[in-house]
Every structure is written in structure tokens, then in C-alpha cells.
Design a protein around this motif. Sequence first.
Motif, short mmCIF file in Angstrom:
data_model
loop_
_atom_site.label_atom_id
_atom_site.label_comp_id
_atom_site.label_asym_id
_atom_site.label_seq_id
_atom_site.Cartn_x
_atom_site.Cartn_y
_atom_site.Cartn_z
N SER A 267 0.82 -1.22 0.00
CA SER A 267 0.00 0.00 0.00
C SER A 267 0.85 1.26 0.00
O SER A 267 0.48 2.27 -0.61
CB SER A 267 -0.94 0.00 1.21
N GLY A 268 1.98 1.23 0.69
CA GLY A 268 2.85 2.40 0.73
C GLY A 268 2.79 3.14 2.05
O GLY A 268 2.82 4.38 2.08
N ALA A 269 2.72 2.40 3.16
CA ALA A 269 2.73 3.04 4.47
C ALA A 269 4.05 3.78 4.68
O ALA A 269 5.08 3.42 4.12
CB ALA A 269 2.55 1.99 5.57
N ALA A 284 5.20 0.43 -9.02
CA ALA A 284 4.19 -0.07 -8.07
C ALA A 284 3.13 -0.86 -8.81
O ALA A 284 2.65 -0.44 -9.87
CB ALA A 284 3.55 1.10 -7.32
N ILE A 285 2.79 -2.02 -8.24
CA ILE A 285 1.72 -2.85 -8.77
C ILE A 285 0.70 -3.05 -7.65
O ILE A 285 1.01 -3.63 -6.61
CB ILE A 285 2.24 -4.22 -9.25
N GLU A 290 -5.89 4.15 -5.57
CA GLU A 290 -5.65 5.22 -4.60
C GLU A 290 -4.56 4.87 -3.59
O GLU A 290 -4.33 5.62 -2.63
CB GLU A 290 -6.96 5.53 -3.84
N ALA A 291 -3.89 3.76 -3.78
CA ALA A 291 -2.84 3.35 -2.83
C ALA A 291 -1.74 4.41 -2.77
O ALA A 291 -1.29 4.91 -3.81
CB ALA A 291 -2.25 2.01 -3.25
N ILE A 296 4.65 7.98 -4.91
CA ILE A 296 6.12 8.07 -5.00
C ILE A 296 6.67 7.24 -6.15
O ILE A 296 7.87 7.30 -6.44
CB ILE A 296 6.81 7.64 -3.69
N ALA A 297 5.80 6.45 -6.80
CA ALA A 297 6.26 5.56 -7.87
C ALA A 297 6.55 6.34 -9.15
O ALA A 297 5.86 7.32 -9.48
CB ALA A 297 5.21 4.49 -8.15
#
Length: 322
Positions: A267-269, A284-285, A290-291, A296-297
Motif C-alpha cells: 500500500s505504501g505506508a 508499483a503494482i 488510490e494506494a 512516489i512511484a
Amino acid sequence: MNRNVLVFTEMKGSVLRQVSLEALSLGQKIAGDGSLVAAVFGSQASRYAEVLGQHGADQVMVFADPQFDRYQADIYYHAYRKVIQATNPDVILAGHTVNMKDVAPRIASRFGYGLISDCTNVELNGHDLSFIRPIYAGKAFEKKRFTTENMFVTIRPNNFKAEPSPKVQEVVFCEADNVDVQTVIRDIVLKSTGAIDLAEAKIVISGGRGVKSKEGFGPLNELASVLGGATGASRGACDEGYCDYGMQIGQTGKVITPDLYIACGISGAIQHVAGMSNSKVIIAINKDPEAPIFQIADYGIVGDLFEIVPLLTEEFRRRLAN
């Protein structure tokens, strides 16, 4: 510019760590017309004397003793002290590794060296040196300079290029002294994260809770194998028991800077981002458009990782075969 530079190299098992060669290349730039000495330790150390010379060392000090095959603070500290007394360097360089985090402050305190750790860049302006390092879990960077004449710097792996620069080096074989150790290591339990060290991997494929199970890491491992990379994980995946904590990337895990980072089902915490945000290229996959990881990807793919990752694996395999 004329400085005497000492590089403490490090072995992982019987293999010289890549960050040691990166430190040597940086050492050449800092030394200028001064000397560059490399020290290498372990029963296989003599194998790497020529390699260190190929990367710029004027002199290589070899401690070919099996007592250095396993890190022990007292033994290494005593050997480091011996090298420093013999070479009297203006600057000491080393990789920002677990072992060096332990012993570097002790060395700096004993010999009166200023210490700046975890550097990701160095600015040279004539004789002046400025060192860049991340702070606040990678959200910002600070530029630091030494107020002391003697400097000790540790560098983060994968942030400096290891550039061959062959020299006719002098090889000095050194005898290790008997040390009255204060701590005895009875056993070391190694938790392997794969053939490639996460901290030094150029390509990292990571999975989060979205992999759903231990078996869910299978496609990620296969992609990492095809690309010659390593497999990592978010804390969420580790907490769920999908993988070992030795694979964890994040503020409380490993902090890495690979050339390519592929986040699958992550998710990208903030905690995870702190460990990989300085990767050169981030893909990012994730099924959730909305993750936070997409913020930042560099490239984002919205979709099911179990469909996308195998397709990527086959395409990379085909292209590499050609």
C-alpha cells in the motif's frame, strides 16, 4: 588536494562486499594526490588483494586469519586500531553495514575522529568536503562538514559507483594479535533472504499483504531470479507470517537504494516508504488506484499482481534471452 585515506573493507562469508569497492572509488576522489590504503580481513582475504588494487588501492593490508571470518567486536576493534596506528589516515571510509554501525563509534571516540554515518553523496569543492545524508526517515537530507581534521565516514550501499582504476599496489600481510575478548559468541543463526544481499541488490522485488500467503511470494521470487535481483517485503507481510523478518524493508527493517524497486501488493505506508523511497526507479503494482505507493512511484500498474507479475517475468525472460 592531498589526503591519506584508509578504507576498511568487509567480507560477507568468503565474498567481498560491493560497498567496499564503492568506498575505494570514493576514497580515490577524496585522497587526490595522497595515499589510498585498503584493509581486508578473513581467511579468504588474500584472494581480494588484486581486486582492491584494481579499484585504486595503493597499498592493501591483508589480515588472512580465520578469526575474522565471524564478526566479533573486540577482535575487529583491535585489528582496526592496529591499522590506524600504522597508517595514520586523515580520512577513514567504510560501508554503512551492521558491523560497522557497531564498531565505528568506538574507533572514532578512541582516536578523536569526527564521524558522519550513512552518507549518500559527497561534494568536493577544492579541499573542502561536504557530506549528504538522509534524515527524518528519508524525508529530508542534511549537508554536514567536519570541524575536526580527522574524518570517519560510512557510506550507504548502492549510492556510489565502483569504478576500476588499476594501480600497482603494495600488498602487506599482517599478523593478527591475540585479543582478550570480553564477549564470546557461541553460535550465530543466519536467516537468509536469498543469494543476493538486500542492502546491495541492484534490483529488488517486494511483496506486501497483497501477496496473501507464503506461496504468494513464489511469482515474486521467480521474477527476482530472472532479473538477478533480491526479494524483499513490507512489515505487513512479515507480520502476517508470509515471510521472515529478515526480508523486511522499512524504517524498522532494511533501508535500501536499488536501481530498480518493484512494489507488489504494497500500500505504501510511511514506515515502508522510509526504507525504499531513495530507490532510483520505483514501480508499483496494486489493485487499489488510490494506494499511497503510487504517489512516489515512477511507474504504476493498477491490477492484480498475480496476473501482472507472471506476465512481466515472461516478457523479461524473452527479452533477456534475445
